[in-house]
Design an enzyme around this catalytic site. Structure first.
Site, PDB file in Angstrom:
ATOM      1  CE1 TYR A  53     -19.079  31.446  23.918  1.00 10.76           C
ATOM      2  CE2 TYR A  53     -17.621  32.401  25.555  1.00 10.76           C
ATOM      3  CZ  TYR A  53     -17.805  31.793  24.331  1.00 10.76           C
ATOM      4  OH  TYR A  53     -16.727  31.542  23.533  1.00 10.76           O
ATOM      5  N   PRO A 220      -8.573  23.681  25.060  1.00  6.44           N
ATOM      6  CG  PRO A 220      -7.653  24.604  27.009  1.00  6.44           C
ATOM      7  CD  PRO A 220      -8.850  24.697  26.093  1.00  6.44           C
ATOM      8  CG  LEU A 225     -10.260  12.492  25.207  1.00  7.41           C
ATOM      9  CD1 LEU A 225     -10.990  11.377  25.945  1.00  7.41           C
ATOM     10  CD2 LEU A 225     -10.457  12.349  23.705  1.00  7.41           C
ATOM     11  CG  LEU A 226      -6.230  16.034  25.187  1.00  7.68           C
ATOM     12  CD1 LEU A 226      -5.819  17.242  24.347  1.00  7.68           C
ATOM     13  CD2 LEU A 226      -5.286  14.862  24.939  1.00  7.68           C
TER      14      LEU A 226
END
Length: 344
Positions: A53, A220, A225-226
């Site tokens: 990462y 999640p 977008l959510l």
């Protein structure tokens, strides 16, 4: 903050987990300390990272330092956790390509041991709480991978083992191998899972629920977008953050409907989407890749949202296709109970 028991470990983790995939880009290395500090203040005691990462070209974006000029996310996290490491349950993982040598990848004994030692140095700690196989490795027998994890647990360098992005059949196979060879078995499965992408419900969810493993979903909020449709106005959003494509029209349409329902219920889209996910069988904690301390603070409020059954049903019905297997209460043995607590 509310907490769940991680698999069968007895270790309690916050229902919101801090993700660090973009540490060094957003937040910057300088801002990461504030994000980690905000997490601790909120009662978040679970953080997720990996050996690949942060400082890979796939995370490049306009305005951020080039990959060669960025520290690994593990190293940034290690700096941020100085003098407060014991307040966090740290999860890391390996398998991705970390160098130019042909063996700088995979789940061989050689590579895993080397990467665990590297992660320990970067994180400035002498143990990692939860260590995942980042992805399946078709070139290494699962028996070898589980055996080296067992050795590392006995050496005190890792505490528990998890599998990331593994299909249900491999998770089950790992449990069989561990039982047959008296090895420490996986306790958690990490997978992409959200209101839009419910593939995990077909087989992995029921398997984890039955065998007592926790699911720890990443993405999640489906790349934001959510969380808020304003993400569509960003120059970089969704999987574009990792060099992939943007959102489809079908995904945007589902998110719009979820936002409409959220407004009807007097809640925010991120609260509704996360609360729905945290209500699913076997889900212990959702990894939120917050890019700022403020993003983390608002997302953390979802841990305290309890949706009514009718609301959960309305959200579940939004999926274009129902899961091939919809788990119902009573289909398997009872899972470890959850506990609650308050952030100081």
């Amino acid at each position: 903050m509310k907490y769940s028991v991680l698999g069968t470990t007895g270790v309690k983790v916050s229902r919101i987990c801090l993700g660090t995939a973009t540490f060094g880009v957003a937040p910057t290395a300088q801002d990461a300390d504030r994000v980690v500090g905000a997490a601790i203040d909120l009662g978040v005691n679970f953080v997720d990272t990996a050996d690949v990462y942060g400082n890979m070209p796939v995370f490049d974006r306009p305005g951020a330092p080039a990959a060669a000029d960025r520290e690994p996310a593990e190293q940034i996290l290690g700096h941020a956790l100085r003098n407060r490491r014991d307040q966090m349950v740290i999860a890391s993982k390996s398998n991705g390509i970390v160098g130019h040598d042909i063996n700088d990848r995979g789940l061989s004994r050689r590579h895993i041991i080397r990467q665990v030692e590297t992660s320990l140095r970067r994180l400035q700690t002498d143990y990692i709480d939860l260590y995942y196989a980042h992805d399946p490795d078709p070139d290494t027998p699962l028996e070898q991978t589980l055996a080296v994890y067992d050795d590392l647990i006995r050496q005190g360098k890792i505490r528990y083992v998890g599998l990331s992005n593994h299909p249900a059949w491999q998770v089950t196979q790992a449990l069989w191998i561990a039982d047959d060879r008296r090895l420490n078995a996986p306790v958690a499965a990490q997978v992409k899972y959200n209101l839009i992408d419910r593939t995990a419900e077909r087989e992995l969810g029921p398997a984890c629920d039955h065998f007592g493993l926790s699911i720890v979903p990443y993405a999640p909020l489906h790349g934001g977008l959510l969380a808020d449709l304003a993400v569509l106005d960003r120059e970089v959003s969704g999987d574009q953050r990792f060099g992939a494509a943007g959102f489809s029209e079908a995904e945007i349409a589902l998110a719009r409907e979820a936002e409409r329902l959220s407004r009807e219920w007097g809640l925010k889209p991120y609260q509704v989407s996360l609360a729905w996910l945290l209500s699913r069988p076997a889900v212990a904690s959702a990894i939120v890749g917050a890019e700022t301390a403020d993003e983390l603070r608002v997302n953390a409020t979802a841990a305290d949202v309890e949706l009514e059954p009718a609301q959960l049903d309305a959200l579940t019905a939004l999926a274009a296709e129902p899961a091939a297997f919809e788990h119902r209460a009573g289909d398997g043995p009872a899972r470890p109970s959850t506990t609650t607590g308050s952030a100081s």
